[in-house]
Enzyme design. Structure first.
Site, PDB file in Angstrom:
ATOM      1  N   HIS A 329      46.468 -55.719  30.513  1.00 37.92           N
ATOM      2  CA  HIS A 329      45.634 -54.531  30.288  1.00 37.92           C
ATOM      3  C   HIS A 329      46.452 -53.257  30.103  1.00 37.92           C
ATOM      4  O   HIS A 329      45.904 -52.240  29.689  1.00 37.92           O
ATOM      5  CB  HIS A 329      44.659 -54.353  31.458  1.00 37.92           C
ATOM      6  CG  HIS A 329      45.355 -54.059  32.750  1.00 37.92           C
ATOM      7  ND1 HIS A 329      46.090 -55.005  33.435  1.00 37.92           N
ATOM      8  CD2 HIS A 329      45.449 -52.919  33.485  1.00 37.92           C
ATOM      9  CE1 HIS A 329      46.593 -54.454  34.529  1.00 37.92           C
ATOM     10  NE2 HIS A 329      46.216 -53.189  34.587  1.00 37.92           N
ATOM     11  N   ASP A 330      47.741 -53.315  30.420  1.00 41.26           N
ATOM     12  CA  ASP A 330      48.613 -52.138  30.279  1.00 41.26           C
ATOM     13  C   ASP A 330      49.549 -52.233  29.079  1.00 41.26           C
ATOM     14  O   ASP A 330      50.351 -51.322  28.852  1.00 41.26           O
ATOM     15  CB  ASP A 330      49.481 -51.963  31.533  1.00 41.26           C
ATOM     16  CG  ASP A 330      48.710 -51.414  32.714  1.00 41.26           C
ATOM     17  OD1 ASP A 330      47.697 -50.736  32.494  1.00 41.26           O
ATOM     18  OD2 ASP A 330      49.131 -51.671  33.860  1.00 41.26           O
TER      19      ASP A 330
END
Length: 560
Positions: A329-330
């Site tokens: 997600h990063d």
């Protein structure tokens, strides 16, 4: 090395906000996850890593938690969560929760009490300091730009926040606080969850001297990482957590540890150390970083990638354990970053999957990776939602006078919202993610790239991932075998072997869009071979005496 179920598992990360919306409010939710459990069962994954679903004001999309034992209203209820847990377990899918205990939200009851008075019983649950020479207590920079300290008028002191100013850091020196955290973890494990992914867990021990960092590149603030990363009591804290909580359950644990090296990772994950099962390191994610970190976005070399991956494979071969991942997600989408997301999107996505999944460690798949989702190019900064991206853009454009178009290019390449656009389920409006207006825009390529299309095509990226997962369950050599790099100087081919007893696998991956001659060591030119998986039809009948790999080819052979 001991066998363990979590070594043999494949993990799938769900970022709930962007996964599947069941009620039309534009935000993914827990019931949306329940609706897609059959899809995940078909893929064959063993564990869901669930990004935070706790109560949160959402300053950092749920990584700012205001109540660890409640569910965010937007995501549903605790009853929904319990149903998801039951339904996942029915399908032999485990649930690994995200544990965020370096910091809380500034709306957490602990912080509200802590900031109320210097005499508060919970004052020392957080890190409070006086001003130094009329300025912040240290010159540390927040990971989200600006100072890592926030002045609070109520008590005329500053509190530390290594991330957003709405994410005050917890003070792990306080034994009572630690016990509260362990009690909360026990509550979740008793509920039946199967483990924890621990957010920036190597930040929880701070050097109590609170010294200034070195300022670089004429910036106003400095990295303080020397004083909070892998700090003086970190192993003590993790061993205490293990002794009081983790050791009482048969669970999976992984620590997100920015800046960790292989020697430290062996300490965190050694089987006799009683800390964690594995760590997420970020060395390969740092390829192309420059003076402005990931936003510099410089060219990278395959030899650099191979050197990093090989170091981690070899150093943790006998002690410790690796996490294997390309994106989360990063991070940007893997096919856009390390592959070719246009002409060779499907083929390079499969190649990258094979390259990673054949290594030693526990593989992680990020939602949408299994259908080859790509980075997004929103035309305007107002389309972006991520706090890190927005803060960086404002700082670069307004404070440093950078060209907005150039800053946007770096966001296209490395911004976190690349991973956060909604999962593309089908070719209906909003990609079938929601009946409402999505919280962040859908990538425009959803008509061509979506799960419905992938499921209907037996040669899709989805079924390639499914086969990789099946092979891992079939061959112990993929899980436990030793790793040897071949052709270390090639800037085009990533080749390696895996060996366990008499079993030997040969993995060949072409990282370019051109045909590449591949000269194998003499001992591997073996006429007796079995093709385990390939993304190239020509590979089946190949003569090992003279190999040319096709563009973005990945082929895995079992040698006999």
């Amino acid at each position: 090395m001991q066998k363990a179920w979590w070594k043999e598992s494949v993990v799938y990360q769900i970022y709930p906000r962007s996964f599947n919306d069941s009620n039309g409010d534009g935000i993914g939710d827990i019931r949306g996850i329940i609706q897609k459990l059959d899809y995940l069962q078909k893929l064959g994954i063993d564990v869901i890593w669930l990004s935070p679903v706790y109560q949160s004001p959402n300053d950092d999309n749920g990584y700012d938690i205001s109540d660890y034992q409640s569910i965010m209203d937007e995501f549903g209820t605790m009853e929904d969560f319990d149903e998801m847990l039951r339904e996942a377990h029915k399908r032999d899918i485990k649930i690994m929760m995200d544990l965020v205990v370096n910091h809380t939200s500034d709306e957490h009851a602990w912080f509200l009490e802590s900031r109320s008075s210097k005499d508060s019983q919970k004052r020392d649950y957080y890190i409070w300091k006086d001003a130094k020479d009329g300025k912040e207590p240290t010159n540390w920079e927040s990971s989200f730009s600006g100072s890592a300290w926030q002045y609070d008028t109520t008590t005329d002191q500053y509190f530390l926040h290594l991330f957003s100013k709405k994410q005050p850091d917890l003070n792990w020196e306080n034994e009572t606080l630690r016990q509260e955290i362990y009690d909360m973890m026990t509550w979740w494990l008793d509920k039946g969850i199967d483990g924890f992914r621990m957010d920036v867990i190597n930040f929880i021990s701070k050097d109590q001297n609170y010294s200034d960092g070195k300022v670089k590149n004429g910036k106003k603030y400095a990295s303080g990482s020397d004083y909070f990363r892998d700090g003086p009591r970190i192993h003590e804290f993790l061993q205490e957590m293990n002794q009081k909580v983790l050791s009482h359950y048969d669970i999976i644990t992984v620590g997100e540890m920015p800046g960790v090296n292989t020697e430290q990772a062996k300490l965190y994950t050694g089987e006799d150390r009683n800390e964690l099962n594995m760590v997420f390191h970020f060395e390969h994610m740092g390829l192309g970083d420059g003076d402005n970190g990931k936003w510099s976005h410089l060219p990278w070399k395959l030899t650099e990638l191979k050197e990093i991956m090989t170091k981690w494979q070899k150093e943790l071969e006998e002690e410790g354990w690796n996490s294997l991942y390309w994106n989360n997600h990063d991070q940007p989408r893997v096919v856009s970053r390390f592959g070719n997301d246009e002409e060779y999107r499907e083929k390079s996505a499969k190649m990258l999957a094979a390259c990673m999944h054949m290594m030693k460690g526990t593989p992680y798949i990020y939602q949408g990776e299994e259908i080859g989702m790509t980075n997004v190019h929103f035309p305007d900064i107002t389309d972006y939602q991520d706090i890190e991206t927005l803060n960086m853009y404002r700082e670069q454009v307004e404070e440093y006078g950078k060209d907005p178009e150039e800053v946007l290019k770096s966001i296209y390449a490395r911004g976190r919202d690349n991973a956060r656009t909604p999962v593309q389920w089908d070719n209906t409006e909003h990609a079938g993610f929601t009946d409402g207006t999505p919280w962040i825009k859908v990538n425009r390529n959803y008509n061509e790239i979506n799960a419905k299309q992938a499921l209907s095509d037996p040669n899709s990226i989805f079924y390639f991932y499914k086969k990789l997962i099946e092979l891992r369950k079939q061959y112990d050599v993929i899980v436990y075998g030793s790793y040897e790099l071949l052709l270390p100087d090639s800037e085009a081919i990533y080749a390696y072997t895996r060996s366990l007893g008499d079993e030997k696998l040969l993995i060949l991956c072409n990282f370019t869009g051109e045909k590449q001659p591949c000269e194998l060591p003499e001992e591997l030119v073996n006429p007796s071979k079995e093709m385990l998986i390939t993304n190239d039809a020509e590979a089946e009948s190949r003569n090992f005496q003279s190999i040319t790999l096709n563009p973005y080819e990945a082929s895995v052979y079992r040698l006999r």
